[in-house]
Design a protein around this motif. Structure first.
Motif, mmCIF file in Angstrom:
data_model
loop_
_atom_site.group_PDB
_atom_site.id
_atom_site.type_symbol
_atom_site.label_atom_id
_atom_site.label_comp_id
_atom_site.label_asym_id
_atom_site.label_seq_id
_atom_site.Cartn_x
_atom_site.Cartn_y
_atom_site.Cartn_z
ATOM 1 N N MET A 1 0.819 -1.212 0.000
ATOM 2 C CA MET A 1 0.000 0.000 0.000
ATOM 3 C C MET A 1 0.854 1.263 0.000
ATOM 4 O O MET A 1 0.321 2.372 0.062
ATOM 5 C CB MET A 1 -0.935 0.008 1.217
ATOM 6 N N GLY A 2 2.171 1.082 -0.063
ATOM 7 C CA GLY A 2 3.078 2.227 -0.039
ATOM 8 C C GLY A 2 3.887 2.343 -1.309
ATOM 9 O O GLY A 2 3.351 2.560 -2.394
ATOM 10 N N SER A 3 5.198 2.167 -1.186
ATOM 11 C CA SER A 3 6.095 2.373 -2.324
ATOM 12 C C SER A 3 5.864 1.380 -3.457
ATOM 13 O O SER A 3 6.153 1.674 -4.619
ATOM 14 C CB SER A 3 7.551 2.283 -1.847
ATOM 15 N N ALA A 4 5.337 0.186 -3.140
ATOM 16 C CA ALA A 4 5.117 -0.844 -4.163
ATOM 17 C C ALA A 4 3.683 -0.868 -4.669
ATOM 18 O O ALA A 4 3.278 -1.818 -5.347
ATOM 19 C CB ALA A 4 5.497 -2.212 -3.600
ATOM 20 N N TYR A 5 2.904 0.171 -4.351
ATOM 21 C CA TYR A 5 1.478 0.158 -4.687
ATOM 22 C C TYR A 5 1.244 0.005 -6.194
ATOM 23 O O TYR A 5 0.361 -0.766 -6.614
ATOM 24 C CB TYR A 5 0.827 1.446 -4.175
ATOM 25 N N GLN A 6 2.003 0.727 -7.002
ATOM 26 C CA GLN A 6 1.788 0.689 -8.451
ATOM 27 C C GLN A 6 2.000 -0.704 -9.032
ATOM 28 O O GLN A 6 1.157 -1.220 -9.772
ATOM 29 C CB GLN A 6 2.716 1.680 -9.153
ATOM 30 N N ILE A 7 3.120 -1.325 -8.709
ATOM 31 C CA ILE A 7 3.426 -2.619 -9.300
ATOM 32 C C ILE A 7 2.470 -3.693 -8.783
ATOM 33 O O ILE A 7 2.077 -4.610 -9.530
ATOM 34 C CB ILE A 7 4.902 -3.015 -9.032
ATOM 35 N N SER B 1 -0.696 -3.307 -10.642
ATOM 36 C CA SER B 1 -0.482 -3.764 -12.014
ATOM 37 C C SER B 1 -0.614 -5.281 -12.105
ATOM 38 O O SER B 1 -1.262 -5.813 -13.017
ATOM 39 C CB SER B 1 0.898 -3.324 -12.502
ATOM 40 N N LEU B 2 -0.032 -5.977 -11.147
ATOM 41 C CA LEU B 2 -0.122 -7.444 -11.135
ATOM 42 C C LEU B 2 -1.557 -7.895 -10.902
ATOM 43 O O LEU B 2 -2.021 -8.871 -11.517
ATOM 44 C CB LEU B 2 0.805 -8.005 -10.061
ATOM 45 N N PHE B 3 -2.264 -7.198 -10.025
ATOM 46 C CA PHE B 3 -3.683 -7.507 -9.810
ATOM 47 C C PHE B 3 -4.479 -7.315 -11.101
ATOM 48 O O PHE B 3 -5.393 -8.096 -11.411
ATOM 49 C CB PHE B 3 -4.273 -6.616 -8.710
ATOM 50 N N PHE C 1 -11.115 -2.029 -13.688
ATOM 51 C CA PHE C 1 -10.813 -0.984 -12.709
ATOM 52 C C PHE C 1 -9.360 -0.517 -12.838
ATOM 53 O O PHE C 1 -8.627 -0.452 -11.844
ATOM 54 C CB PHE C 1 -11.068 -1.493 -11.292
ATOM 55 N N PRO C 2 -8.914 -0.179 -14.047
ATOM 56 C CA PRO C 2 -7.511 0.190 -14.236
ATOM 57 C C PRO C 2 -7.131 1.510 -13.587
ATOM 58 O O PRO C 2 -5.945 1.770 -13.359
ATOM 59 C CB PRO C 2 -7.382 0.280 -15.762
ATOM 60 N N ARG C 3 -8.123 2.345 -13.259
ATOM 61 C CA ARG C 3 -7.797 3.639 -12.668
ATOM 62 C C ARG C 3 -7.283 3.526 -11.238
ATOM 63 O O ARG C 3 -6.864 4.525 -10.641
ATOM 64 C CB ARG C 3 -9.030 4.539 -12.701
ATOM 65 N N LEU C 4 -7.327 2.326 -10.680
ATOM 66 C CA LEU C 4 -6.729 2.115 -9.361
ATOM 67 C C LEU C 4 -5.211 2.248 -9.407
ATOM 68 O O LEU C 4 -4.571 2.440 -8.379
ATOM 69 C CB LEU C 4 -7.102 0.727 -8.824
ATOM 70 N N ILE C 5 -4.650 2.141 -10.610
ATOM 71 C CA ILE C 5 -3.205 2.240 -10.774
ATOM 72 C C ILE C 5 -2.834 3.702 -11.008
ATOM 73 O O ILE C 5 -3.293 4.307 -11.977
ATOM 74 C CB ILE C 5 -2.709 1.394 -11.965
ATOM 75 N N PRO C 6 -1.985 4.287 -10.168
ATOM 76 C CA PRO C 6 -1.528 5.657 -10.429
ATOM 77 C C PRO C 6 -0.734 5.723 -11.737
ATOM 78 O O PRO C 6 -0.006 4.792 -12.088
ATOM 79 C CB PRO C 6 -0.627 5.960 -9.221
ATOM 80 N N GLU C 7 -0.860 6.809 -12.459
ATOM 81 C CA GLU C 7 -0.153 7.025 -13.725
ATOM 82 C C GLU C 7 -0.424 5.898 -14.722
ATOM 83 O O GLU C 7 0.456 5.503 -15.485
ATOM 84 C CB GLU C 7 1.360 7.153 -13.482
ATOM 85 N N ALA D 1 -3.459 -1.727 -18.039
ATOM 86 C CA ALA D 1 -4.875 -1.452 -18.296
ATOM 87 C C ALA D 1 -5.375 -2.250 -19.495
ATOM 88 O O ALA D 1 -6.492 -2.791 -19.476
ATOM 89 C CB ALA D 1 -5.072 0.048 -18.546
ATOM 90 N N ILE D 2 -4.551 -2.349 -20.523
ATOM 91 C CA ILE D 2 -4.916 -3.150 -21.698
ATOM 92 C C ILE D 2 -5.041 -4.620 -21.304
ATOM 93 O O ILE D 2 -5.968 -5.326 -21.727
ATOM 94 C CB ILE D 2 -3.872 -2.970 -22.812
ATOM 95 N N GLY D 3 -4.121 -5.095 -20.468
ATOM 96 C CA GLY D 3 -4.172 -6.479 -20.018
ATOM 97 C C GLY D 3 -5.402 -6.786 -19.202
ATOM 98 O O GLY D 3 -5.970 -7.874 -19.290
ATOM 99 N N GLU D 4 -5.860 -5.818 -18.389
ATOM 100 C CA GLU D 4 -7.042 -6.047 -17.552
ATOM 101 C C GLU D 4 -8.315 -6.097 -18.393
ATOM 102 O O GLU D 4 -9.147 -6.980 -18.209
ATOM 103 C CB GLU D 4 -7.162 -4.948 -16.504
ATOM 104 N N GLU D 5 -8.471 -5.183 -19.332
ATOM 105 C CA GLU D 5 -9.742 -5.081 -20.049
ATOM 106 C C GLU D 5 -9.786 -5.904 -21.337
ATOM 107 O O GLU D 5 -10.872 -6.240 -21.814
ATOM 108 C CB GLU D 5 -10.043 -3.612 -20.346
ATOM 109 N N PHE D 6 -8.628 -6.244 -21.896
ATOM 110 C CA PHE D 6 -8.601 -7.050 -23.114
ATOM 111 C C PHE D 6 -7.997 -8.437 -22.888
ATOM 112 O O PHE D 6 -8.013 -9.263 -23.801
ATOM 113 C CB PHE D 6 -7.836 -6.318 -24.223
#
Length: 414
Positions: free
Chosen positions: A275-281, A284-286, A302-308, A317-322
């Motif tokens: 939930m801190g420094s590794a939140y983005q990666i 992404s894996l989720f 729900f790709p907007r959960l990923i910052p940037e 985001a492409i991997g999650e939705e496609f």
């Protein structure tokens, strides 16, 4: 008879309109006006395709049509992820296509610069060093220069000069580099004055890694130099020496600098601080896991959960939705673009042009690999963009410059 490449163009336009339709149905904002940006971009696609074919009749039209397919994906994903940046991305894609036409038109003049390798190399170093003086820290990387309301990433343009420099320098000094005159036991090297330019570029890569915290550009520049040197000379010794010094400098940097230790810790142990420094990666894996094979469907994840997510993590985001199927098609498009670039290089007889075409093609593949490896935790996270898809003006324009040069080279001596 339908000319080659036009079927891909038609598919790109259909994808653009379908994505616009779905996202506006989802948001209950479906009106005729929402299709105007897609219509403008489609017209630009068609006009650029027609003009480029007339400018370079023997060029490989698949190069352009494949990139238009990627640009369509970019547009609909930015519309999905960051609607307020959608028009900005459309504008940058249009600017990139216009720049592409300009490069194709003046490519003969530009390629004459290959006769001045040291000017090209010096220009690349000036651009790299400019970030040390005027750079601004954004997203943990000090690799941006802010000019008013515009943010420029100089490394995107420095890589083009490095490719041009290597193409010229390696072709002119190939014989000296292949037949070294000095040696020590099993290590045989040419005179230092021939190795100095290559060492300078390697040093610049290390400098970017240590001082600017720009791991992505450092890996990209280092990879370009090593691969192009090996292709030009065929000597594994240069690769071994480069890998040794880069590994040594990376280890020393790890011991001395906290930001390097943080990047490595996030890479090796992301679940220690999810939930801190590794939140983005972690997110992404989720996203990849949630998308599975078939994906959640466009607009259903729900790709907007990923910052940037619209820049570094747009592939997630492409991997999650496609899903796996969607990313496989995208990777095949990149692979096909690379193969067409390599084919263009192999058909050239001019040594400088051959190396230039190869360098542009391998840079595209290498940059794609580095960013995909980062978002899937295969490598430490980097700050570079996914070519032709991630949001950003510097990346989009420099990618289209590369495409313009490669497209022009594909028409020579065919």
């Amino acid at each position: 008879m339908i000319k080659k490449g036009y079927i891909t163009l038609v598919f790109s336009i259909l994808l653009l309109f379908l994505g616009t339709l779905l996202i506006n149905i989802k948001n209950n904002t479906l009106t005729n006006e929402v299709f105007i940006p897609a219509g403008i971009l489609s017209v630009i696609f068609i006009v650029v395709q027609i003009i480029s074919v007339r400018l370079r009749k023997n060029a490989d039209n698949y190069l352009l049509s494949l990139v238009m397919f990627m640009s369509s994906i970019s547009a609909i994903m930015i519309l999905r992820l960051k609607p307020d940046l959608y028009m900005h991305q459309i504008v940058w894609i249009c600017i990139g296509l216009i720049v592409f036409l300009i490069i194709v038109t003046v490519s003969d003049r530009l390629l004459e610069l290959l006769d001045y390798p040291y000017v090209l190399g010096f220009g690349a170093l000036i651009i790299i060093c400019s970030v040390l003086i005027f750079g601004t820290d954004i997203g943990g990387n000090r690799n941006w220069i802010i000019l008013g309301h515009i943010q420029v990433q100089p490394s995107e343009f420095a890589k083009l000069l490095i490719i041009a420099f290597l193409s010229s320098f390696l072709s002119e000094n190939k014989n000296v580099l292949v037949l070294p005159s000095r040696g020590w036991k099993f290590i045989h090297l040419p005179p230092f004055r021939f190795l100095a330019p290559l060492l300078l570029i390697w040093s610049a890569s290390i400098l970017m890694f240590v001082s600017l915290r720009d791991l992505g550009s450092a890996l990209l520049f280092f990879g370009i130099v090593v691969i192009m040197t090996y292709v030009a000379t065929g000597k594994k010794l240069y690769v071994a020496i480069a890998l040794f010094f880069f590994s040594l400098s990376s280890y020393i940097s790890y011991l001395l600098f906290a930001h390097v230790q943080t990047r490595v810790a996030i890479w090796l142990h992301p679940w220690d601080d999810p939930m801190g420094s590794a939140y983005q990666i972690v997110q992404s894996l989720f996203a990849f896991g949630y998308g599975g094979v078939f994906g959640t469907g466009y607009t259903s994840g729900f790709p907007r959960l990923i910052p940037e997510v619209h820049t570094d993590f747009i592939f997630a985001a492409i991997g999650e939705e496609f899903g796996l199927i969607g990313v496989t098609f995208l990777l095949l498009a990149y692979l096909l673009l690379f193969m067409r670039g390599i084919k263009a290089a192999l058909l050239l007889t001019n040594e400088k042009y051959k190396l230039m075409a190869f360098g542009l093609a391998i840079t595209l593949l290498l940059q794609t690999f580095i960013i995909l490896a980062g978002v899937t935790k295969l490598l430490p996270l980097t700050g570079i963009t996914l070519p032709f898809i991630s949001y950003g003006g510097s990346s989009m324009v420099s990618s289209f410059i590369s495409l313009g040069l490669l497209y022009a080279l594909s028409s020579k001596e065919r």
